[in-house]
Design a protein around this motif. Structure first.
Motif, PDB file in Angstrom:
ATOM      1  N   GLU A 194      20.363  30.216 -21.986  1.00 34.17           N
ATOM      2  CA  GLU A 194      21.194  28.782 -21.746  1.00 34.17           C
ATOM      3  C   GLU A 194      21.842  27.862 -22.747  1.00 34.17           C
ATOM      4  O   GLU A 194      22.154  27.064 -22.482  1.00 34.17           O
ATOM      5  CB  GLU A 194      20.321  27.831 -21.117  1.00 34.17           C
ATOM      6  CG  GLU A 194      19.169  28.327 -19.800  1.00 34.17           C
ATOM      7  CD  GLU A 194      18.310  27.688 -19.086  1.00 34.17           C
ATOM      8  OE1 GLU A 194      18.350  26.160 -19.506  1.00 34.17           O
ATOM      9  OE2 GLU A 194      17.780  28.960 -18.039  1.00 34.17           O
ATOM     10  N   THR A 195      22.560  28.840 -23.728  1.00 33.24           N
ATOM     11  CA  THR A 195      22.830  28.256 -25.277  1.00 33.24           C
ATOM     12  C   THR A 195      24.689  27.574 -24.752  1.00 33.24           C
ATOM     13  O   THR A 195      25.180  28.463 -23.702  1.00 33.24           O
ATOM     14  CB  THR A 195      22.805  29.047 -26.200  1.00 33.24           C
ATOM     15  OG1 THR A 195      21.060  29.124 -26.760  1.00 33.24           O
ATOM     16  CG2 THR A 195      23.845  28.196 -27.327  1.00 33.24           C
ATOM     17  N   PRO A 196      24.469  26.594 -24.369  1.00 37.52           N
ATOM     18  CA  PRO A 196      26.344  25.664 -25.087  1.00 37.52           C
ATOM     19  C   PRO A 196      26.756  26.534 -25.380  1.00 37.52           C
ATOM     20  O   PRO A 196      26.793  26.922 -26.369  1.00 37.52           O
ATOM     21  CB  PRO A 196      26.625  24.024 -24.589  1.00 37.52           C
ATOM     22  CG  PRO A 196      24.541  23.806 -24.465  1.00 37.52           C
ATOM     23  CD  PRO A 196      24.125  25.146 -25.203  1.00 37.52           C
ATOM     24  N   GLN A 197      28.277  27.019 -25.115  1.00 43.21           N
ATOM     25  CA  GLN A 197      29.483  27.195 -25.723  1.00 43.21           C
ATOM     26  C   GLN A 197      30.144  26.373 -26.282  1.00 43.21           C
ATOM     27  O   GLN A 197      30.120  24.576 -26.076  1.00 43.21           O
ATOM     28  CB  GLN A 197      30.104  28.446 -24.765  1.00 43.21           C
ATOM     29  CG  GLN A 197      29.646  29.336 -24.301  1.00 43.21           C
ATOM     30  CD  GLN A 197      30.411  30.461 -23.393  1.00 43.21           C
ATOM     31  OE1 GLN A 197      31.462  30.076 -22.969  1.00 43.21           O
ATOM     32  NE2 GLN A 197      29.736  31.438 -23.086  1.00 43.21           N
TER      33      GLN A 197
ATOM     34  N   ARG B  37      28.618  28.117 -15.292  1.00 38.52           N
ATOM     35  CA  ARG B  37      27.797  29.246 -15.700  1.00 38.52           C
ATOM     36  C   ARG B  37      27.292  30.346 -15.455  1.00 38.52           C
ATOM     37  O   ARG B  37      26.495  31.218 -15.399  1.00 38.52           O
ATOM     38  CB  ARG B  37      28.727  29.620 -17.295  1.00 38.52           C
ATOM     39  CG  ARG B  37      27.741  30.379 -18.367  1.00 38.52           C
ATOM     40  CD  ARG B  37      28.865  30.970 -19.655  1.00 38.52           C
ATOM     41  NE  ARG B  37      28.495  29.857 -20.054  1.00 38.52           N
ATOM     42  CZ  ARG B  37      27.410  30.156 -20.696  1.00 38.52           C
ATOM     43  NH1 ARG B  37      26.738  30.808 -20.967  1.00 38.52           N
ATOM     44  NH2 ARG B  37      26.828  28.664 -21.787  1.00 38.52           N
ATOM     45  N   LEU B  38      25.820  28.448 -15.582  1.00 39.51           N
ATOM     46  CA  LEU B  38      24.529  29.346 -16.295  1.00 39.51           C
ATOM     47  C   LEU B  38      24.256  29.635 -14.499  1.00 39.51           C
ATOM     48  O   LEU B  38      23.638  30.446 -14.710  1.00 39.51           O
ATOM     49  CB  LEU B  38      23.766  27.912 -16.485  1.00 39.51           C
ATOM     50  CG  LEU B  38      23.877  27.874 -18.300  1.00 39.51           C
ATOM     51  CD1 LEU B  38      22.948  26.412 -18.745  1.00 39.51           C
ATOM     52  CD2 LEU B  38      23.545  29.074 -18.843  1.00 39.51           C
TER      53      LEU B  38
ATOM     54  N   LEU C  52      26.264  16.707 -24.428  1.00 43.80           N
ATOM     55  CA  LEU C  52      25.670  17.610 -23.663  1.00 43.80           C
ATOM     56  C   LEU C  52      23.742  18.294 -23.017  1.00 43.80           C
ATOM     57  O   LEU C  52      23.611  17.912 -24.563  1.00 43.80           O
ATOM     58  CB  LEU C  52      25.642  18.795 -23.072  1.00 43.80           C
ATOM     59  CG  LEU C  52      27.213  19.370 -23.358  1.00 43.80           C
ATOM     60  CD1 LEU C  52      27.832  21.058 -22.640  1.00 43.80           C
ATOM     61  CD2 LEU C  52      27.423  18.703 -21.631  1.00 43.80           C
TER      62      LEU C  52
ATOM     63  N   VAL D 283      22.969  20.108 -15.789  1.00 41.08           N
ATOM     64  CA  VAL D 283      23.044  19.690 -16.823  1.00 41.08           C
ATOM     65  C   VAL D 283      23.213  18.498 -17.153  1.00 41.08           C
ATOM     66  O   VAL D 283      24.127  17.599 -16.233  1.00 41.08           O
ATOM     67  CB  VAL D 283      24.040  20.119 -17.346  1.00 41.08           C
ATOM     68  CG1 VAL D 283      24.635  19.783 -19.015  1.00 41.08           C
ATOM     69  CG2 VAL D 283      24.101  21.374 -17.835  1.00 41.08           C
TER      70      VAL D 283
ATOM     71  N   GLU E  98      31.805  23.978 -24.635  1.00 41.99           N
ATOM     72  CA  GLU E  98      32.075  24.101 -22.959  1.00 41.99           C
ATOM     73  C   GLU E  98      31.476  22.464 -22.517  1.00 41.99           C
ATOM     74  O   GLU E  98      30.422  21.843 -22.906  1.00 41.99           O
ATOM     75  CB  GLU E  98      30.180  24.684 -22.831  1.00 41.99           C
ATOM     76  CG  GLU E  98      30.953  25.522 -21.807  1.00 41.99           C
ATOM     77  CD  GLU E  98      29.904  26.116 -21.268  1.00 41.99           C
ATOM     78  OE1 GLU E  98      30.187  27.130 -20.363  1.00 41.99           O
ATOM     79  OE2 GLU E  98      28.780  26.344 -22.216  1.00 41.99           O
TER      80      GLU E  98
ATOM     81  N   LEU F  28      28.865  24.450 -18.034  1.00 43.61           N
ATOM     82  CA  LEU F  28      28.213  24.855 -18.007  1.00 43.61           C
ATOM     83  C   LEU F  28      27.013  25.443 -17.400  1.00 43.61           C
ATOM     84  O   LEU F  28      26.792  26.507 -17.071  1.00 43.61           O
ATOM     85  CB  LEU F  28      26.837  24.021 -19.310  1.00 43.61           C
ATOM     86  CG  LEU F  28      25.884  24.530 -20.272  1.00 43.61           C
ATOM     87  CD1 LEU F  28      25.971  25.725 -20.283  1.00 43.61           C
ATOM     88  CD2 LEU F  28      25.250  23.288 -20.555  1.00 43.61           C
TER      89      LEU F  28
END
Length: 194
Positions: free
Chosen positions: A34-37, A48-49, A79, A72, A40, A45
């Motif tokens: 679940e690490t943000p890019q 995507r998750l 975030l 989020v 992002e 986010l």
């Protein structure tokens, strides 16, 4: 519709929300990173998750419909996921106190190799809080596992001065968007009410 619905989550709140729609389902946790890019957005986010969770289980349960969701919290470009520990929860709650922030929930449904997603964005205004209030709340254990370190459906509600948007979305599963996805996939939501 005879297809089984799998909720890609271990969250009891999401399961209760899905129960409100009257759709039988099985909850199975989806373990994804679940690490943000870098760079992002909260919207990107959350979507995507949600897709990642649904797709992770859809690969294993291809005959079933799989619903994934993620929430989020965002204050500006910062975030907030789930607190790692009590100190992280204190930092989150202190930095959100007295602010109006966004809560973004993504929901995705994978059926028959196709995955469709939606986003719900709400704004939440949190009142100022004292260090003692935050410490007592953190000691309750409720902030752990919650995006932004608070649960609007629990004791955290005492900190919430205003909500503009979807209550269910802030809880973790936007029911309006979820119902639309399920309806598009052929689930008979109104028939479940009969």
């Amino acid at each position: 519709m005879t297809r089984r619905l799998i909720l890609a989550s271990a969250s009891p709140q999401r399961a209760k929300l899905l129960d409100q729609l009257g759709v039988a389902h099985t909850a199975i946790a989806a373990d994804i990173d679940e690490t943000p890019q870098p760079g992002e957005s909260a919207e990107a986010l959350a979507e995507r998750l949600a897709r990642g969770k649904a797709q992770a289980l859809a690969e294993r349960y291809g005959e079933d419909a799989v619903l994934g969701s993620d929430t989020v919290v965002a204050l500006g470009d910062r975030l907030y996921g789930k607190p790692a520990d009590a100190a992280d929860a204190e930092w989150m709650l202190a930095s959100l106190a007295g602010t109006t922030h966004r809560v973004v929930s993504g929901v995705a449904l994978c059926v028959g190799g196709r995955c469709v997603s939606r986003i719900s964005t709400s704004t939440v205004t949190m009142r100022e809080t004292t260090a003692a209030e935050r410490a007592a709340y953190i000691a309750s254990g409720e902030p752990m596992g919650k995006a932004g370190g608070y649960a609007i459906q629990g004791r955290g509600a005492i900190f919430i001065a205003r909500l503009d948007g979807s209550y269910s979305s802030v809880m973790g599963l936007p029911l309006f968007e979820t119902a639309a996805l399920l309806d598009e996939a052929g689930f008979d939501l109104l028939g479940a009410m009969a």
